[in-house]
Design a protein around this motif. Structure first.
Motif, mmCIF file in Angstrom:
data_model
loop_
_atom_site.group_PDB
_atom_site.id
_atom_site.type_symbol
_atom_site.label_atom_id
_atom_site.label_comp_id
_atom_site.label_asym_id
_atom_site.label_seq_id
_atom_site.Cartn_x
_atom_site.Cartn_y
_atom_site.Cartn_z
ATOM 1 N N GLY A 24 0.789 -1.218 0.000
ATOM 2 C CA GLY A 24 0.000 0.000 0.000
ATOM 3 C C GLY A 24 0.821 1.267 0.000
ATOM 4 N N ARG A 25 2.131 1.142 0.226
ATOM 5 C CA ARG A 25 2.996 2.330 0.237
ATOM 6 C C ARG A 25 4.023 2.301 -0.887
ATOM 7 N NH1 ARG A 25 6.389 3.108 4.339
ATOM 8 N NH2 ARG A 25 6.621 0.887 4.855
ATOM 9 N N PHE A 26 4.519 1.113 -1.221
ATOM 10 C CA PHE A 26 5.549 0.961 -2.251
ATOM 11 C C PHE A 26 4.932 0.332 -3.498
ATOM 12 C CE2 PHE A 26 9.553 0.481 0.656
ATOM 13 C CZ PHE A 26 9.185 1.639 1.333
ATOM 14 N N THR A 27 5.440 0.741 -4.647
ATOM 15 C CA THR A 27 5.000 0.176 -5.919
ATOM 16 C C THR A 27 6.202 -0.112 -6.802
ATOM 17 O OG1 THR A 27 2.929 1.436 -5.817
ATOM 18 C CG2 THR A 27 3.541 0.493 -7.938
ATOM 19 N N ILE A 28 6.281 -1.348 -7.286
ATOM 20 C CA ILE A 28 7.349 -1.711 -8.215
ATOM 21 C C ILE A 28 6.799 -1.703 -9.625
ATOM 22 C CG2 ILE A 28 6.946 -4.215 -8.034
ATOM 23 C CD1 ILE A 28 10.030 -4.558 -8.188
ATOM 24 N N SER A 29 7.607 -1.261 -10.562
ATOM 25 C CA SER A 29 7.210 -1.288 -11.967
ATOM 26 C C SER A 29 8.421 -1.661 -12.810
ATOM 27 C CB SER A 29 6.643 0.066 -12.398
ATOM 28 O OG SER A 29 7.602 1.090 -12.244
ATOM 29 N N ARG A 30 8.123 -2.084 -14.029
ATOM 30 C CA ARG A 30 9.186 -2.568 -14.923
ATOM 31 C C ARG A 30 8.924 -1.997 -16.300
ATOM 32 N NH1 ARG A 30 11.119 -8.867 -14.612
ATOM 33 N NH2 ARG A 30 12.818 -8.765 -16.145
ATOM 34 N N ASP A 31 9.975 -1.523 -16.949
ATOM 35 C CA ASP A 31 9.748 -0.881 -18.239
ATOM 36 C C ASP A 31 9.510 -1.932 -19.323
ATOM 37 O OD1 ASP A 31 13.174 -0.001 -19.184
ATOM 38 O OD2 ASP A 31 12.196 -1.925 -18.915
ATOM 39 N N SER A 32 9.020 -1.468 -20.459
ATOM 40 C CA SER A 32 8.614 -2.377 -21.531
ATOM 41 C C SER A 32 9.779 -3.190 -22.080
ATOM 42 C CB SER A 32 7.948 -1.597 -22.663
ATOM 43 O OG SER A 32 8.832 -0.623 -23.180
ATOM 44 N N ALA A 33 10.989 -2.664 -21.981
ATOM 45 C CA ALA A 33 12.169 -3.400 -22.435
ATOM 46 C C ALA A 33 12.605 -4.447 -21.421
ATOM 47 C CB ALA A 33 13.317 -2.436 -22.709
ATOM 48 N N GLN A 34 11.957 -4.442 -20.250
ATOM 49 C CA GLN A 34 12.147 -5.458 -19.210
ATOM 50 C C GLN A 34 13.476 -5.378 -18.488
ATOM 51 O OE1 GLN A 34 9.743 -7.497 -18.301
ATOM 52 N NE2 GLN A 34 8.296 -7.218 -19.968
ATOM 53 N N ASN A 35 14.259 -4.349 -18.737
ATOM 54 C CA ASN A 35 15.572 -4.314 -18.124
ATOM 55 C C ASN A 35 15.745 -3.256 -17.047
ATOM 56 O OD1 ASN A 35 16.468 -6.429 -19.654
ATOM 57 N ND2 ASN A 35 17.470 -5.173 -21.182
ATOM 58 N N THR A 36 14.704 -2.485 -16.790
ATOM 59 C CA THR A 36 14.773 -1.463 -15.748
ATOM 60 C C THR A 36 13.565 -1.606 -14.837
ATOM 61 O OG1 THR A 36 15.951 0.089 -17.188
ATOM 62 C CG2 THR A 36 14.870 1.002 -15.243
ATOM 63 N N VAL A 37 13.829 -1.578 -13.545
ATOM 64 C CA VAL A 37 12.739 -1.586 -12.569
ATOM 65 C C VAL A 37 12.820 -0.315 -11.744
ATOM 66 C CG1 VAL A 37 12.401 -4.059 -12.391
ATOM 67 C CG2 VAL A 37 14.110 -2.947 -10.950
ATOM 68 N N HIS A 38 11.638 0.122 -11.328
ATOM 69 C CA HIS A 38 11.528 1.309 -10.498
ATOM 70 C C HIS A 38 10.790 0.942 -9.224
ATOM 71 C CE1 HIS A 38 12.688 3.607 -14.046
ATOM 72 N NE2 HIS A 38 11.762 2.932 -14.715
ATOM 73 N N LEU A 39 11.173 1.566 -8.135
ATOM 74 C CA LEU A 39 10.482 1.376 -6.869
ATOM 75 C C LEU A 39 10.024 2.738 -6.372
ATOM 76 C CD1 LEU A 39 9.570 -0.435 -4.551
ATOM 77 C CD2 LEU A 39 11.820 -0.098 -3.502
ATOM 78 N N GLN A 40 8.732 2.967 -6.442
ATOM 79 C CA GLN A 40 8.156 4.193 -5.916
ATOM 80 C C GLN A 40 7.797 3.954 -4.455
ATOM 81 O OE1 GLN A 40 7.741 7.258 -7.420
ATOM 82 N NE2 GLN A 40 7.129 7.933 -5.378
ATOM 83 N N MET A 41 8.402 4.731 -3.585
ATOM 84 C CA MET A 41 8.208 4.564 -2.145
ATOM 85 C C MET A 41 7.500 5.809 -1.606
ATOM 86 S SD MET A 41 11.856 2.857 -1.065
ATOM 87 C CE MET A 41 12.807 4.332 -1.442
ATOM 88 N N ASN A 42 6.294 5.623 -1.111
ATOM 89 C CA ASN A 42 5.508 6.720 -0.561
ATOM 90 C C ASN A 42 5.269 6.499 0.929
ATOM 91 O OD1 ASN A 42 5.241 7.834 -3.174
ATOM 92 N ND2 ASN A 42 3.401 6.612 -3.573
#
Length: 114
Positions: free
Chosen positions: A63-81
């Motif tokens: 509920g606070r953090f969200t992981i995402s992955r770009d379309s090329a599949q080689n980069t992930v992001h972690l949004q931490m709120n």
């Protein structure tokens, strides 16, 4: 050359937000994720994401953090709120590739403090 490069750590006040990124290269990666290790504690899984988009989150960050992955599949992001002092740790990117290898980034410090 296989490489994981992290970015985005820093100091933030409680309730604030940070975004971490991890760029991977040199292989085809199946599952990518983030672990963290606080002083005196074991490294723990924070979240992971598969190539198909399935995600896993530690109960403490749901509920606070969200992981995402770009379309090329080689980069992930972690949004931490809504960051809390107990989120303070070194965050490590991890990537598992198609031949069974598991690789780690160098780690990035996240400090939540007023």
């Amino acid at each position: 050359q296989l490489q994981l490069v992290e970015s985005g750590g820093g100091l933030v006040q409680p309730g604030g937000s940070l975004r971490l990124s991890c760029a991977a290269s040199g292989s085809i990666f199946l599952t990518m994720g983030w672990y963290r290790q606080a002083p005196g504690k074991q490294r723990e899984l924070v979240t992971s994401i598969t190539r198909g988009g399935s995600t896993v989150y530690a109960d403490s960050v749901k509920g606070r953090f969200t992981i995402s992955r770009d379309s090329a599949q080689n980069t992930v992001h972690l949004q931490m709120n809504v960051l809390k002092p107990e989120d303070t740790a070194v965050y490590y990117c991890n990537a598992a590739d198609v031949i069974g290898g598991s690789y780690w980034g160098q780690g990035t410090q996240v400090t939540v403090s007023s």
